[in-house]
Design an enzyme around this catalytic site. Structure first.
Site, PDB file in Angstrom:
ATOM      1  N   GLY A   1       0.451  -1.507  -0.384  1.00 17.13           N
ATOM      2  CA  GLY A   1       0.317  -0.168   0.367  1.00 17.13           C
ATOM      3  C   GLY A   1       1.155   1.467  -0.146  1.00 17.13           C
ATOM      4  O   GLY A   1       2.004   1.244  -0.436  1.00 17.13           O
ATOM      5  N   ASN A   2       0.182   2.381  -0.402  1.00 19.60           N
ATOM      6  CA  ASN A   2       1.095   3.538   0.504  1.00 19.60           C
ATOM      7  C   ASN A   2       0.283   4.118   1.763  1.00 19.60           C
ATOM      8  O   ASN A   2      -1.106   3.943   1.860  1.00 19.60           O
ATOM      9  CB  ASN A   2       1.245   4.531  -1.275  1.00 19.60           C
ATOM     10  CG  ASN A   2      -0.473   5.054  -1.683  1.00 19.60           C
ATOM     11  OD1 ASN A   2      -0.942   5.874  -1.327  1.00 19.60           O
ATOM     12  ND2 ASN A   2      -0.886   3.999  -2.661  1.00 19.60           N
ATOM     13  N   TYR A   3       1.130   5.883   2.156  1.00 22.72           N
ATOM     14  CA  TYR A   3       0.565   6.597   2.551  1.00 22.72           C
ATOM     15  C   TYR A   3      -0.093   7.726   1.865  1.00 22.72           C
ATOM     16  O   TYR A   3      -0.851   8.550   3.245  1.00 22.72           O
ATOM     17  CB  TYR A   3       1.750   7.145   3.281  1.00 22.72           C
ATOM     18  CG  TYR A   3       3.002   6.467   4.006  1.00 22.72           C
ATOM     19  CD1 TYR A   3       2.664   6.073   5.181  1.00 22.72           C
ATOM     20  CD2 TYR A   3       4.155   6.424   3.715  1.00 22.72           C
ATOM     21  CE1 TYR A   3       3.433   4.849   6.027  1.00 22.72           C
ATOM     22  CE2 TYR A   3       4.469   5.638   4.457  1.00 22.72           C
ATOM     23  CZ  TYR A   3       4.305   5.168   5.347  1.00 22.72           C
ATOM     24  OH  TYR A   3       5.532   4.137   5.353  1.00 22.72           O
TER      25      TYR A   3
END
Ligand code: C5P
Length: 407
Positions: A209-211
């Site tokens: 995923g990412n932020y």
């Protein structure tokens, strides 16, 4: 008489600023509005119903029943009669009850029955105003589409100095007038927004995923809805719970699901804003059982995902608007310009990881907008809500050009 023929329900709550409501009422009446005053029990401790009834020319509504003759004050009728429900002053307690539907007085029941626009002018001490509980409640009210008339800074009844003074009656009257005069710019339009991160599954418990928080995309969606548009957000996993009533959220997880939903919505929309931080790669193989720590090394092969913005760019008609984002770490303008062309976007919003306060997670952003004519507009560091306004203004302009209304 700029408010002739307008029906306004003016709600008063128990704040010292209730005395200003008499001036506010007089201002509204002077502009030709017909005003029905509703007071909470606590409001009557600060200003008498007689004053408000004399100024409005109508009995003040406060209790569900009249003690004298048992007349029932119908909050439903009042809610339907009103073209605007204005609550000024609004205490923290009243805003909390509004946000959570706690109908223990006639004003809150009227609020829940009202079909019209609601404006709220808070008044309280500075520490109450900035308390997370109050901040969260105001956020909920905004997400219901209510307009918060921000209090001013100055001396407060407590003797302290800060933000919490109810806005002056003349200014509130002007806000009411401009609300009735304003033309919503995007009525009957429909927009698609992608927002948040994507999760690419490795096994039942792990993902890549990412932020991304989704805040920028949701802020744009809120602004578009505020201009009267219908909005569909195809959203990756985010923490945002409350949205404007004109927004529909379609939750997805992976880039693949996001593409599929976007493809089904895109033909119906006038424009799309690609705000999501979509994974560029996804695991080639999904393991249906949890991957075990068996060896010293684990290699996960990744395959590219589809470029959603690029795909919609190929499908877009002359009339449809397509906006993309670029989060860059180096050669920002050059890279953003290249993406604009490659994805066939009308304009691209660049945020650089080199700017403090820009990009993922936070509540601020610093952007540059680049359009197909290579016009570059640089903006200061602003809140994501203000940035959303700048983006929506540009969208309105380009849509008008597409419709031939502007050269
Ligand atoms: O090429 P890059 O990922 O930097 O482009 C960013 C823009 O493209 C953003 O608007 C993002 O939402 C969109 N995008 C997309 N699908 C992808 C990757 C990026 O829609 N798979």
């Amino acid at each position: 008489m700029r408010l002739s023929g307008k029906h306004i329900v003016l709600g008063l709550t128990g704040s010292i600023a209730a005395y200003k409501a008499a001036y506010l009422l007089r201002g509204l009446i002077k502009e030709g509005a017909e005003v029905q005053v509703v007071m909470t029990p606590a409001a009557k401790e600060f200003i008498t119903p007689v004053t408000m009834s004399a100024l409005s020319g109508k009995p003040v509504a406060s209790e569900f029943f009249s003690a004298n003759d048992g007349t029932w004050y119908s909050h439903v009728d009042m809610g339907q009669w009103a073209d605007l429900l204005l609550i000024a002053p609004a205490t923290a307690a009243t805003m909390g009850k509004m946000a959570h539907g706690i109908c223990d007085n006639l004003l809150i029941t009227t609020y829940l029955s009202a079909k019209c626009q609601v404006m709220v002018a808070p008044a309280m001490d500075l520490d109450m105003f900035r308390h997370p509980a109050n901040v969260a409640n105001m956020e909920i009210l905004r997400s219901f589409g209510n307009i918060i008339i921000e209090p001013g800074e100055g001396e407060l009844a407590s003797g302290l100095h800060g933000k919490g003074r109810m806005e002056e009656p003349e200014t509130i009257v002007e806000e009411v007038v401009s609300f009735f005069n304003q033309k919503k710019k995007l009525l009957n339009k429909h927009f698609l927004i992608t927002a948040g991160p994507t999760y690419e599954k490795i096994d039942p418990v792990r993902f890549i995923g990412n932020y991304s928080s989704g805040k920028m995309g949701y802020a744009i969606a809120n602004k578009l809805a505020g201009e009267g548009a219908k909005v569909t957000i195809v959203s990756g996993p985010v923490q945002i719970k409350n949205v404007h009533p004109q927004i529909t959220v379609i939750p997805v997880e992976s880039a693949g699901e996001m593409l599929e939903k976007c493809l089904s919505v895109f033909p119906e929309v006038d424009g799309a804003v690609m705000c999501a931080a979509v994974a560029d790669f996804t695991p080639e193989n999904y393991s249906p059982t949890k991957v075990k720590r068996e060896k010293d090394e684990l290699i996960i092969r990744l395959k590219p995902t589809s470029d959603i913005a690029g795909t919609l760019g190929q499908l877009k008609t002359e009339k449809q608007l397509l906006v993309g984002f670029a989060l860059e770490t180096n050669n920002e303008l050059e890279n953003a310009g290249r993406k604009l062309k490659k994805k066939n976007l009308d304009f691209i919003v660049l945020n650089s990881m080199n700017d403090r306060g820009a990009g993922f997670g936070g509540d601020t952003n610093k952007i540059t907008m680049i359009d197909q004519n290579n016009n570059q507009a640089f903006f200061e560091l602003k809140s994501k809500t203000e940035v959303a306004s700048d983006i929506v203004d540009k969208m309105v302009l380009i849509l008008e050009q597409k419709e031939g209304r502007r050269e």
